[in-house]
Scaffold this active site. Structure first.
Site, PDB file in Angstrom:
ATOM      1  N   HIS A 185       0.815  -1.221   0.000  1.00 52.44           N
ATOM      2  CA  HIS A 185       0.000   0.000   0.000  1.00 52.44           C
ATOM      3  C   HIS A 185       0.847   1.269   0.000  1.00 52.44           C
ATOM      4  CE1 HIS A 185      -4.034   1.902   0.951  1.00 52.44           C
ATOM      5  NE2 HIS A 185      -4.404   0.828   0.295  1.00 52.44           N
ATOM      6  N   HIS A 285      -6.528  -2.287 -11.424  1.00 52.48           N
ATOM      7  CA  HIS A 285      -6.939  -1.936 -10.058  1.00 52.48           C
ATOM      8  C   HIS A 285      -8.414  -1.565 -10.078  1.00 52.48           C
ATOM      9  CE1 HIS A 285      -7.019   1.240  -6.747  1.00 52.48           C
ATOM     10  NE2 HIS A 285      -6.482   0.214  -6.117  1.00 52.48           N
TER      11      HIS A 285
END
Ligand SMILES: [Mg+2]
Length: 382
Positions: A185, A285
């Protein structure tokens, strides 16, 4: 055909939907949003609206070029996300005009089905084990989990051990039956990313994601030296021009452009083709809503190096609204044995329940990233 109106709907959990209407009664939907900046993207779409209303919706490439190049200052997540949602809506219109899925207009399907994965959460090994077992029972063959919460430039090894314990809990329960991706992340600085990547190598992961922030992509060279696990990144990269150095550097295995951030279907098809030339896979994504997912699936259908698709069903962000709440036919997003059959409807293949969207827009969200701090009070990456 002419564009007559562009309407925006800000809907829970954290999304922004766009409806582009035409004088021939065909409407297209797009999802122009950057998570946590919905109002900024809305303003950018409204600026583009001045140019687009009255224009022919079919000349998508020309509109894309005008939106991108007519700004002397260009790029960035908000403007590129506005372009992305408009691009999706224009492709939806074109597909509906020809009565064909968008992938038919982009060369036709080159696959029969598409592998999907879901997110699982859980802070303790027992929680993550239970979540993995549930995903497995639901028929998924792949999951993604976050690696860790905040991590300082140099941090304690117990945080590294905690990540390993949680991944080990899944492997203990299911062996290799579930493919596992671990998302760093962008929270981990390069020094700790190197350590974490090396420690995770034993678990034979499907990939590690954003081991560092995209602004620090030069660190991938060093991280790649410490792991044999495929490295993925790209959800915070917004055009061909941002990806080209990543390909040239040669340390990336999987790119993850977001079809609601990286210029829409038009731009991501080109980014995927660039990736193919560098022998790099694509896994778009998509923690967003049903329109963004519809756009991804259209791209995946006609893109040979797409190997898996993220989707947000049941994701922890979806509080107050979920993937299926805004579509007329929820069966299009049913997965069998971890795969999605090709959608066949025209345009993006998603029929939006406009009444549900309009009602949800009356209770708009104000979703923002949390602000995290390290153990010493310094601001951490979220
Ligand atoms: Mg990610």
């Amino acid at each position: 055909m002419k564009i007559t109106a562009m309407r925006l709907y800000k809907v829970p959990p954290r999304w922004l939907f766009l409806k582009v209407e035409t004088d021939e009664g065909i409407a297209g939907w797009g999802e122009p949003v950057v998570e946590g900046r919905a109002d900024t993207v809305r303003a950018a779409v409204e600026e583009f609206r001045e140019y687009l209303v009255g224009k022919n919706p079919m000349t998508i490439e020309d509109h894309w070029q005008v939106m991108y190049r007519s700004g002397f200052y260009r790029g960035g997540p908000e403007v590129m996300s506005a372009i992305s949602g408009i691009d999706q809506a224009l492709w939806d219109i074109k597909g509906k005009f020809y009565g064909a899925p968008v992938y038919e207009l982009l060369g036709g399907a080159c696959r029969d089905k598409l592998k999907v994965y879901r997110w699982i959460g859980g802070d303790r090994p027992a929680d993550i084990r239970a979540a993995a077992l549930e995903a497995h029972e639901q028929g998924y063959s792949a999951i993604k989990m976050n690696a860790t919460e905040e991590m300082h430039y140099i941090d304690g090894f117990e945080k590294i051990q905690a990540v390993c314990d949680r991944v080990a809990a899944i492997r203990d329960a299911l062996g290799q039956k579930l493919d596992i991706a671990v998302d760093f992340h962008g929270r981990v600085h390069k020094t700790m990313a190197k350590v974490l990547a090396r420690e995770l190598d034993q678990f034979r992961l499907m990939f590690i994601e954003e081991p560092v922030l995209p602004q620090n992509n030069e660190a991938l060279r060093e991280i790649a030296r410490h792991t044999a696990v495929p490295i993925a990144t790209g959800e915070r990269m917004f055009s061909r021009w941002e990806f080209k150095n990543l390909f040239e550097d040669g340390y990336i295995d999987i790119i993850q452009p977001d079809l609601s951030h990286a210029g829409g279907i038009s731009e991501c098809k080109k980014i995927a083709a660039m990736a193919e030339a560098y022998d790099v896979a694509i896994a778009p994504h998509c923690p967003l809503g049903p329109i963004a997912l519809g756009a991804c699936i259209q791209l995946d259908a006609c893109t040979p190096n797409a190997f898996i698709q993220e989707q947000s069903l049941g994701i922890h962000y979806n509080k107050g609204g979920d993937l299926l709440d805004y579509i007329a036919d929820a069966s299009i997003y049913q997965y069998k044995d971890g795969f999605l059959d090709m959608v066949t409807g025209p345009g993006l293949g998603v029929e939006i329940n406009e009444q549900a969207v309009a009602e949800a827009a009356r209770r708009p969200h104000n979703w923002k990233n949390p602000i995290w701090r390290n153990f010493d009070g310094t601001v951490a990456e979220w």
